[in-house]
Design a protein around this motif. Structure first.
Motif, PDB file in Angstrom:
ATOM      1  N   GLU A 183       1.117  12.343  32.114  1.00 45.62           N
ATOM      2  CA  GLU A 183       0.134  11.862  33.088  1.00 45.62           C
ATOM      3  C   GLU A 183       0.194  12.701  34.348  1.00 45.62           C
ATOM      4  O   GLU A 183       1.261  12.979  34.874  1.00 45.62           O
ATOM      5  N   ARG A 236      -8.798   8.695  17.190  1.00 49.55           N
ATOM      6  CA  ARG A 236      -8.541   7.405  17.856  1.00 49.55           C
ATOM      7  C   ARG A 236      -7.396   6.621  17.217  1.00 49.55           C
ATOM      8  O   ARG A 236      -6.831   5.746  17.847  1.00 49.55           O
ATOM      9  N   VAL A 269      -5.113  11.851  34.727  1.00 48.71           N
ATOM     10  CA  VAL A 269      -5.445  12.560  33.501  1.00 48.71           C
ATOM     11  C   VAL A 269      -4.244  12.298  32.611  1.00 48.71           C
ATOM     12  O   VAL A 269      -3.141  12.744  32.909  1.00 48.71           O
ATOM     13  N   GLU A 270      -4.426  11.503  31.570  1.00 46.10           N
ATOM     14  CA  GLU A 270      -3.276  11.024  30.801  1.00 46.10           C
ATOM     15  C   GLU A 270      -3.521  10.980  29.301  1.00 46.10           C
ATOM     16  O   GLU A 270      -3.553   9.918  28.690  1.00 46.10           O
ATOM     17  N   PRO A 271      -3.673  12.145  28.695  1.00 47.64           N
ATOM     18  CA  PRO A 271      -3.808  12.143  27.240  1.00 47.64           C
ATOM     19  C   PRO A 271      -2.515  11.667  26.592  1.00 47.64           C
ATOM     20  O   PRO A 271      -1.429  11.862  27.139  1.00 47.64           O
ATOM     21  N   THR A 329      -4.667   7.769  19.530  1.00 50.49           N
ATOM     22  CA  THR A 329      -4.902   7.752  20.978  1.00 50.49           C
ATOM     23  C   THR A 329      -5.277   6.320  21.345  1.00 50.49           C
ATOM     24  O   THR A 329      -6.424   5.916  21.227  1.00 50.49           O
ATOM     25  N   ARG A 382       3.019  10.818  26.173  1.00 53.06           N
ATOM     26  CA  ARG A 382       1.915  10.843  27.129  1.00 53.06           C
ATOM     27  C   ARG A 382       2.376  11.621  28.343  1.00 53.06           C
ATOM     28  O   ARG A 382       3.458  11.395  28.866  1.00 53.06           O
ATOM     29  N   GLY A 399      -7.619   5.423  26.884  1.00 50.45           N
ATOM     30  CA  GLY A 399      -8.507   6.488  27.319  1.00 50.45           C
ATOM     31  C   GLY A 399      -7.728   7.691  27.824  1.00 50.45           C
ATOM     32  O   GLY A 399      -6.497   7.707  27.826  1.00 50.45           O
ATOM     33  N   THR A 400      -8.454   8.694  28.268  1.00 45.59           N
ATOM     34  CA  THR A 400      -7.804   9.916  28.751  1.00 45.59           C
ATOM     35  C   THR A 400      -7.531   9.881  30.246  1.00 45.59           C
ATOM     36  O   THR A 400      -6.992  10.831  30.797  1.00 45.59           O
ATOM     37  N   GLY A 401      -7.881   8.801  30.917  1.00 43.42           N
ATOM     38  CA  GLY A 401      -7.610   8.687  32.343  1.00 43.42           C
ATOM     39  C   GLY A 401      -8.394   7.548  32.963  1.00 43.42           C
ATOM     40  O   GLY A 401      -9.178   6.876  32.298  1.00 43.42           O
TER      41      GLY A 401
END
Length: 113
Positions: A80, A16, A55-57, A19, A78, A22-24
């Motif tokens: 996406e 974290r 979906v956006e790591p 990051t 990132r 969030g992931t999406g």
């Protein structure tokens, strides 16, 4: 960058640090980072055909973060994708976009023309 078993890293939430989101999330008129989005329909809901989500790591290394190698400091990355849920799976609406740094740079150079 993180040492030890993946399970321990995740249990402690060590990832974290880099990051920052969030992931999406869901996409649409009432859901993009919207405080009024109905939790039961989206966060706790079931995906249904016609719904769209990202979906956006991402990884974000702060310029003053001494826990990462110098060459990574100040970099954020990132990727996406926007995904449409279909009757038989999903469709990646952003699949034709460039993915590698070389492809992104070439695409941007063409846009600058």
């Amino acid at each position: 960058l993180l040492e030890g078993p993946v399970e321990r890293v995740l249990e402690l939430g060590l990832q974290r640090r880099w990051t920052l989101h969030g992931t999406g999330h869901m996409l649409g008129m009432d859901v993009h980072d919207c405080a009024a989005a109905r939790r039961e329909a989206y966060v706790d809901g079931t995906l249904e055909p016609g719904m769209c989500l990202t979906v956006e790591p991402g990884l974000y290394f702060q310029a003053d973060d001494l826990t990462v190698p110098q060459e990574y400091r100040g970099i954020g990355v990132r990727i996406e994708d926007d995904i449409l849920v279909t009757e038989d799976g999903n469709r990646n609406l952003s699949s034709d976009l460039p993915r590698t740094s070389t492809d992104v740079e070439a695409w941007m150079a063409r846009l600058k023309g």
